[in-house]
Design a protein around this motif. Structure first.
Motif, PDB file in Angstrom:
ATOM      1  N   CYS A 131      63.615  31.181  45.728  1.00 45.10           N
ATOM      2  CA  CYS A 131      63.871  32.116  44.524  1.00 45.10           C
ATOM      3  C   CYS A 131      64.549  33.461  44.870  1.00 45.10           C
ATOM      4  CB  CYS A 131      62.813  32.108  43.891  1.00 45.10           C
ATOM      5  SG  CYS A 131      62.195  30.569  42.789  1.00 45.10           S
ATOM      6  N   LYS A 132      65.123  34.048  44.275  1.00 45.80           N
ATOM      7  CA  LYS A 132      65.818  35.301  44.485  1.00 45.80           C
ATOM      8  C   LYS A 132      65.211  36.348  43.362  1.00 45.80           C
ATOM      9  CE  LYS A 132      70.138  33.987  46.828  1.00 45.80           C
ATOM     10  NZ  LYS A 132      69.302  33.019  47.506  1.00 45.80           N
ATOM     11  N   GLU A 133      64.678  37.450  43.843  1.00 46.73           N
ATOM     12  CA  GLU A 133      63.964  38.293  43.060  1.00 46.73           C
ATOM     13  C   GLU A 133      64.945  38.813  41.779  1.00 46.73           C
ATOM     14  OE1 GLU A 133      61.018  40.788  41.736  1.00 46.73           O
ATOM     15  OE2 GLU A 133      60.870  40.047  43.499  1.00 46.73           O
ATOM     16  N   GLY A 134      64.502  38.845  40.556  1.00 47.25           N
ATOM     17  CA  GLY A 134      65.211  39.166  39.286  1.00 47.25           C
ATOM     18  C   GLY A 134      66.233  38.201  38.925  1.00 47.25           C
ATOM     19  N   LYS A 135      66.654  37.266  39.968  1.00 48.73           N
ATOM     20  CA  LYS A 135      67.670  36.264  39.373  1.00 48.73           C
ATOM     21  C   LYS A 135      67.033  35.347  38.038  1.00 48.73           C
ATOM     22  CE  LYS A 135      70.638  32.561  40.744  1.00 48.73           C
ATOM     23  NZ  LYS A 135      71.175  31.616  41.654  1.00 48.73           N
ATOM     24  N   LEU A 136      67.874  35.076  36.968  1.00 49.86           N
ATOM     25  CA  LEU A 136      67.414  34.033  35.946  1.00 49.86           C
ATOM     26  C   LEU A 136      67.806  32.579  36.282  1.00 49.86           C
ATOM     27  CD1 LEU A 136      68.433  36.163  32.770  1.00 49.86           C
ATOM     28  CD2 LEU A 136      66.295  36.078  33.793  1.00 49.86           C
ATOM     29  N   TYR A 137      66.947  31.945  36.078  1.00 51.03           N
ATOM     30  CA  TYR A 137      66.872  30.308  36.514  1.00 51.03           C
ATOM     31  C   TYR A 137      66.738  29.756  35.110  1.00 51.03           C
ATOM     32  CZ  TYR A 137      66.517  31.676  41.157  1.00 51.03           C
ATOM     33  OH  TYR A 137      66.663  32.472  42.756  1.00 51.03           O
ATOM     34  N   THR A 138      67.479  28.786  34.692  1.00 50.30           N
ATOM     35  CA  THR A 138      67.632  27.800  33.586  1.00 50.30           C
ATOM     36  C   THR A 138      66.303  26.787  33.816  1.00 50.30           C
ATOM     37  OG1 THR A 138      69.810  28.211  33.236  1.00 50.30           O
ATOM     38  CG2 THR A 138      68.940  26.429  32.105  1.00 50.30           C
ATOM     39  N   ILE A 139      65.553  26.864  32.452  1.00 45.32           N
ATOM     40  CA  ILE A 139      64.473  25.819  32.663  1.00 45.32           C
ATOM     41  C   ILE A 139      64.825  24.545  31.551  1.00 45.32           C
ATOM     42  CG2 ILE A 139      62.817  27.235  33.480  1.00 45.32           C
ATOM     43  CD1 ILE A 139      61.740  27.289  30.496  1.00 45.32           C
ATOM     44  N   TYR A 140      64.446  23.398  31.706  1.00 45.06           N
ATOM     45  CA  TYR A 140      64.586  22.345  30.858  1.00 45.06           C
ATOM     46  C   TYR A 140      63.125  21.698  30.490  1.00 45.06           C
ATOM     47  CZ  TYR A 140      69.351  22.731  32.051  1.00 45.06           C
ATOM     48  OH  TYR A 140      70.889  23.069  32.399  1.00 45.06           O
ATOM     49  N   ARG A 141      63.097  21.216  29.408  1.00 43.54           N
ATOM     50  CA  ARG A 141      61.824  20.391  28.930  1.00 43.54           C
ATOM     51  C   ARG A 141      62.157  18.977  28.546  1.00 43.54           C
ATOM     52  NH1 ARG A 141      60.911  25.630  26.970  1.00 43.54           N
ATOM     53  NH2 ARG A 141      58.831  26.110  27.602  1.00 43.54           N
ATOM     54  N   CYS A 142      63.502  18.568  28.832  1.00 40.20           N
ATOM     55  CA  CYS A 142      64.168  17.278  28.606  1.00 40.20           C
ATOM     56  C   CYS A 142      64.953  17.248  29.786  1.00 40.20           C
ATOM     57  CB  CYS A 142      64.661  17.173  27.142  1.00 40.20           C
ATOM     58  SG  CYS A 142      65.891  18.701  27.269  1.00 40.20           S
ATOM     59  N   SER A 143      65.346  15.990  29.679  1.00 39.31           N
ATOM     60  CA  SER A 143      66.436  15.223  30.522  1.00 39.31           C
ATOM     61  C   SER A 143      67.228  14.261  29.888  1.00 39.31           C
ATOM     62  CB  SER A 143      65.641  14.431  31.826  1.00 39.31           C
ATOM     63  OG  SER A 143      65.031  15.188  32.620  1.00 39.31           O
ATOM     64  N   PRO A 144      68.501  13.917  30.178  1.00 38.13           N
ATOM     65  CA  PRO A 144      69.312  13.116  29.575  1.00 38.13           C
ATOM     66  C   PRO A 144      68.850  11.801  29.419  1.00 38.13           C
ATOM     67  CG  PRO A 144      70.672  14.237  31.260  1.00 38.13           C
ATOM     68  CD  PRO A 144      69.273  14.687  31.272  1.00 38.13           C
ATOM     69  N   PRO A 145      68.919  11.142  28.268  1.00 39.05           N
ATOM     70  CA  PRO A 145      68.413   9.886  28.088  1.00 39.05           C
ATOM     71  C   PRO A 145      68.468   8.690  29.129  1.00 39.05           C
ATOM     72  CG  PRO A 145      69.704  10.383  26.006  1.00 39.05           C
ATOM     73  CD  PRO A 145      69.958  11.402  27.245  1.00 39.05           C
ATOM     74  N   VAL A 146      67.298   8.090  29.452  1.00 34.71           N
ATOM     75  CA  VAL A 146      67.561   6.932  30.491  1.00 34.71           C
ATOM     76  C   VAL A 146      67.984   5.672  30.034  1.00 34.71           C
ATOM     77  CG1 VAL A 146      66.070   5.397  31.890  1.00 34.71           C
ATOM     78  CG2 VAL A 146      65.428   7.864  31.512  1.00 34.71           C
ATOM     79  N   THR A 147      69.012   5.331  30.636  1.00 35.19           N
ATOM     80  CA  THR A 147      69.599   3.910  30.219  1.00 35.19           C
ATOM     81  C   THR A 147      69.579   3.200  31.495  1.00 35.19           C
ATOM     82  OG1 THR A 147      71.674   4.617  31.062  1.00 35.19           O
ATOM     83  CG2 THR A 147      71.496   5.320  28.745  1.00 35.19           C
ATOM     84  N   SER A 148      70.414   1.877  31.524  1.00 42.73           N
ATOM     85  CA  SER A 148      70.543   1.280  32.543  1.00 42.73           C
ATOM     86  C   SER A 148      71.507   1.452  33.644  1.00 42.73           C
ATOM     87  CB  SER A 148      70.852  -0.333  32.078  1.00 42.73           C
ATOM     88  OG  SER A 148      72.211  -0.274  31.690  1.00 42.73           O
ATOM     89  N   HIS A 149      71.989   2.620  33.407  1.00 47.68           N
ATOM     90  CA  HIS A 149      73.019   3.347  34.311  1.00 47.68           C
ATOM     91  C   HIS A 149      72.980   4.627  33.990  1.00 47.68           C
ATOM     92  CE1 HIS A 149      76.795   2.843  36.650  1.00 47.68           C
ATOM     93  NE2 HIS A 149      77.102   3.781  36.187  1.00 47.68           N
ATOM     94  N   THR A 150      71.669   5.422  34.250  1.00 45.14           N
ATOM     95  CA  THR A 150      71.420   6.873  34.252  1.00 45.14           C
ATOM     96  C   THR A 150      72.259   7.589  35.141  1.00 45.14           C
ATOM     97  OG1 THR A 150      69.339   6.346  33.061  1.00 45.14           O
ATOM     98  CG2 THR A 150      69.789   8.568  33.662  1.00 45.14           C
ATOM     99  N   LYS A 151      73.131   8.492  34.880  1.00 43.75           N
ATOM    100  CA  LYS A 151      73.692   9.366  35.848  1.00 43.75           C
ATOM    101  C   LYS A 151      72.605  10.348  36.271  1.00 43.75           C
ATOM    102  CE  LYS A 151      78.399   8.634  34.509  1.00 43.75           C
ATOM    103  NZ  LYS A 151      79.888   9.388  34.172  1.00 43.75           N
ATOM    104  N   ALA A 152      72.699  10.816  37.546  1.00 44.33           N
ATOM    105  CA  ALA A 152      71.771  11.771  38.193  1.00 44.33           C
ATOM    106  C   ALA A 152      72.471  12.595  39.478  1.00 44.33           C
ATOM    107  CB  ALA A 152      70.615  11.201  38.433  1.00 44.33           C
ATOM    108  N   THR A 153      71.808  13.410  39.872  1.00 41.79           N
ATOM    109  CA  THR A 153      71.971  13.900  41.203  1.00 41.79           C
ATOM    110  C   THR A 153      70.770  13.605  42.352  1.00 41.79           C
ATOM    111  OG1 THR A 153      73.479  15.810  40.314  1.00 41.79           O
ATOM    112  CG2 THR A 153      72.839  16.055  42.376  1.00 41.79           C
ATOM    113  N   LEU A 154      71.229  12.945  43.288  1.00 41.29           N
ATOM    114  CA  LEU A 154      70.329  12.768  44.261  1.00 41.29           C
ATOM    115  C   LEU A 154      70.106  14.030  45.373  1.00 41.29           C
ATOM    116  CD1 LEU A 154      68.255  10.854  45.584  1.00 41.29           C
ATOM    117  CD2 LEU A 154      70.031  10.065  46.886  1.00 41.29           C
ATOM    118  N   THR A 155      68.868  14.283  45.338  1.00 43.74           N
ATOM    119  CA  THR A 155      68.639  15.650  46.390  1.00 43.74           C
ATOM    120  C   THR A 155      67.677  15.258  47.418  1.00 43.74           C
ATOM    121  OG1 THR A 155      67.117  16.455  44.780  1.00 43.74           O
ATOM    122  CG2 THR A 155      69.199  17.559  44.525  1.00 43.74           C
ATOM    123  N   ILE A 156      67.381  15.973  48.424  1.00 35.79           N
ATOM    124  CA  ILE A 156      66.536  15.586  49.518  1.00 35.79           C
ATOM    125  C   ILE A 156      65.398  16.194  49.294  1.00 35.79           C
ATOM    126  CG2 ILE A 156      67.681  17.081  51.107  1.00 35.79           C
ATOM    127  CD1 ILE A 156      66.424  13.998  52.343  1.00 35.79           C
TER     128      ILE A 156
END
Length: 189
Positions: A56-81
């Protein structure tokens, strides 16, 4: 009769507004931001940059979410490590079982909405990417609602579409972890 129809219409409008306000953050397969948090500078040596993690960087605004896109049989996402090992960049023990996990095990953390208050804990998901697939166990939440604190290793909140995978997940997909991110799709196993 006119008063009765008018009253019914008013009730219908009120109910519609309540539904929109309650469920308005998820529409047409998307999830809208829930707000922002202000970043705090991590104390010296308190943000583990393993796997190119952001601090985190001091003072920078970071977006928050309480939800995610709906889960389907083919849910798109970003894989991170992420490292789920003790002293890894994942921070503390995993949310689901209060344990650390080897980077050699295919385990993941899901963004807050997909984590769904732990409903996927210790269950498996199928991840598809790079023409390959891997079955991984959900052991943690990639928190989309908070961050920039000691509990979250002074890292920003996760976006709402993250599958944060161990090195074993990346290896199974045949992608070097140095890539950092990979567009994937996933489903419950």
């Amino acid at each position: 009769m006119k008063k009765q129809v008018c009253a019914s219409n008013i009730i219908l409008v009120i109910v519609s507004i309540v539904i929109l306000v309650t469920y308005g953050s998820v529409e047409a397969g998307t999830c809208k931001p829930s707000g922002k948090i202000r970043g705090k500078k991590p104390p010296p040596g308190q943000c583990n940059k393993e796997n190119n993690s952001d601090c985190c960087k001091e003072g920078k605004l970071y977006t928050i979410y309480r939800c995610s896109p709906p889960v389907t049989s083919h849910t798109k996402a970003t894989l991170t490590i992420n490292s789920f090992e003790k002293n890894g960049d994942g921070g503390g023990p995993s949310e689901c079982d209060n344990k650390y996990h080897s980077d050699d095990d295919p385990v993941v953390a899901l963004s807050t909405g997909w984590y769904n208050k732990g409903s996927r804990c210790l269950n498996y998901i199928n991840i598809y990417g790079n023409g390959k697939s891997v079955k991984a166990k959900v052991v943690d939440e990639c928190d989309s609602t908070v961050g920039c604190d000691s509990v979250h290793d002074y890292q920003p909140p996760c976006p709402n579409n993250i599958v944060d995978g161990s090195k074993a997940v990346w290896k199974a997909l045949g992608v070097p972890t140095s890539r950092g991110e990979l567009e994937i799709h996933w489903s419950d196993a």
